[in-house]
Scaffold this active site. Structure first.
Site, mmCIF file in Angstrom:
data_model
loop_
_atom_site.group_PDB
_atom_site.id
_atom_site.type_symbol
_atom_site.label_atom_id
_atom_site.label_comp_id
_atom_site.label_asym_id
_atom_site.label_seq_id
_atom_site.Cartn_x
_atom_site.Cartn_y
_atom_site.Cartn_z
ATOM 1 N N GLN A 11 0.815 -1.209 0.000
ATOM 2 C CA GLN A 11 0.000 0.000 0.000
ATOM 3 C C GLN A 11 0.850 1.261 0.000
ATOM 4 O OE1 GLN A 11 -3.452 1.277 2.908
ATOM 5 N NE2 GLN A 11 -1.503 1.812 3.854
ATOM 6 N N ASP A 12 1.744 1.385 0.978
ATOM 7 C CA ASP A 12 2.539 2.604 1.109
ATOM 8 C C ASP A 12 3.511 2.758 -0.055
ATOM 9 O OD1 ASP A 12 1.165 2.819 3.442
ATOM 10 O OD2 ASP A 12 2.910 2.842 4.762
ATOM 11 N N ALA A 80 9.747 -2.242 3.266
ATOM 12 C CA ALA A 80 9.644 -3.690 3.111
ATOM 13 C C ALA A 80 9.586 -4.370 4.476
ATOM 14 C CB ALA A 80 10.816 -4.209 2.296
ATOM 15 N N LYS A 152 10.280 -3.619 14.940
ATOM 16 C CA LYS A 152 10.228 -2.218 14.524
ATOM 17 C C LYS A 152 11.003 -1.332 15.510
ATOM 18 C CE LYS A 152 7.779 -1.950 10.705
ATOM 19 N NZ LYS A 152 8.322 -1.329 9.468
ATOM 20 N N SER A 153 10.934 -1.655 16.784
ATOM 21 C CA SER A 153 11.693 -0.897 17.782
ATOM 22 C C SER A 153 13.192 -1.052 17.542
ATOM 23 C CB SER A 153 11.339 -1.364 19.193
ATOM 24 O OG SER A 153 9.967 -1.166 19.480
ATOM 25 N N ARG A 183 -5.285 -1.757 0.936
ATOM 26 C CA ARG A 183 -5.005 -2.702 2.008
ATOM 27 C C ARG A 183 -5.585 -4.075 1.663
ATOM 28 N NH1 ARG A 183 -0.933 -1.358 5.372
ATOM 29 N NH2 ARG A 183 -1.454 0.156 7.000
#
EC number: 4.2.1.47
Length: 322
Positions: A11-12, A80, A152-153, A183
């Site tokens: 999507q992004d 990604a 992600k952190s 989405r």
């Protein structure tokens, strides 16, 4: 200007590619195997033939370094990696390798390439965990509650460390939930909208969801890719929280969607405890003031506008574009 978008098929990636093309960029987009990828999102936006799509394995440093050297982009956008919170509980190793390992490979490649590059990393509001009534800012401590959020952190702190240690122009956008018709169904917003459309068409009767009391800040994906571009075109590199500043419950989202289709959500919703996550975040709340003041960014749509847009797209799809 040339941009390399890692994960262009999502999507992004698709909306970002469209934005950059409109700004006159040459766009190169990666997929793990570009020869097999359908790139449906790019095709739906009518831009597939304007993008050079290539294969690159984000977890293979040689593949990453070769791609960056060969295509010599001015900007790299890392979108990604495994993108589902729920799936991360089933595939924690793949999640960590694709997100944290992939980000590390890109950062190392930037160090090896002797030319100025600007790097954007896709962060996530999931890193904050439960914000409660205190809207998260760039200084709010992370309390990840899923393998996805842990990955992600890790990527976030890698970017910050490389920026400070090596002087890289590297940014992380800590994005709260952002939606669009691109989405896939595994995202709860699309599951709600498309199921409501099918119920309205008489094709089914029930919508099964997990915990509907969770609260989120939902925005519009095209707004959020604009924030990504603004970060890489700012005078200095930094990290930013990107959100609308308005939080509502999933129950509110369901009710508003069913209202759009003239349905009573209470008659069709079934809460299934088997769909609850092992750990979940009760509330996600954000304060995007820094992005507003430093980047000049603000969302064009809030959650009610997003719901209306998603429902309109679902209705058109169900009626052949009419």
């Amino acid at each position: 200007m040339k941009a390399l978008i890692c994960g262009v098929g999502g999507q992004d990636g698709a909306y970002l590619a469209k934005l950059l093309l409109e700004k006159g960029y040459d766009v190169v987009g990666t997929s793990r195997d570009a020869t097999l990828s359908r790139f449906d999102a790019l095709r739906s936006l009518g831009i597939l033939d304007r993008i050079e799509t290539i294969s690159m394995a984000l977890n293979d440093f040689r593949s990453v370094l070769h791609t960056v050297k060969r295509h010599a982009p001015d900007e790299i956008y890392n979108l990604a990696g495994q993108s589902s919170v729920g799936l991360s509980f089933e595939q924690p190793v793949e999640t960590m390798e694709s997100i944290a390992g992939g980000t590390l490979n890109l950062l190392e490649a930037l160090r090896f390439v002797d030319r100025p590059l600007r790097f954007y990393n896709a962060g996530s509001s999931e890193c904050f965990g439960d914000t409660g009534n205190a809207p998260a800012t760039e200084s709010t401590p992370f309390q990840p509650r899923s393998p996805y959020a842990v990955a992600k952190s890790t990527a976030h702190w890698l970017v910050r460390n490389y920026r400070e240690a090596y002087g890289l122009f590297a940014c992380t956008g800590v994005l709260f939930n952002h939606e669009s018709p691109l989405r896939p169904d595994r995202f709860v917003t699309q599951k709600i909208v498309r199921t409501a459309a099918r119920i309205a068409a008489g094709e089914c009767d029930r919508l099964k969801l997990g915990n509907i009391s969770v609260e989120r800040d939902w925005g519009w994906a095209p707004d959020y890719v604009d924030a990504m571009w603004r970060m890489l075109n700012a005078s200095g590199a930094d990290d930013y929280v990107i959100a609308t500043g308005r939080t509502v419950s999933l129950e509110y989202f369901v009710r508003k969607v069913f209202d759009q289709f003239g349905l009573d959500w209470n008659r069709h919703l079934e809460v299934d405890e088997q769909l609850f996550r092992p750990t979940d975040i009760p509330t996600g709340r954000a304060n995007p003031r820094k992005a507003r003041t430093e980047l000049g960014w603000s969302p064009t749509l809030d959650v009610d506008d997003v719901i209306a847009a998603l429902c309109s797209a679902a209705y058109e799809a169900a009626n052949g574009g009419r």
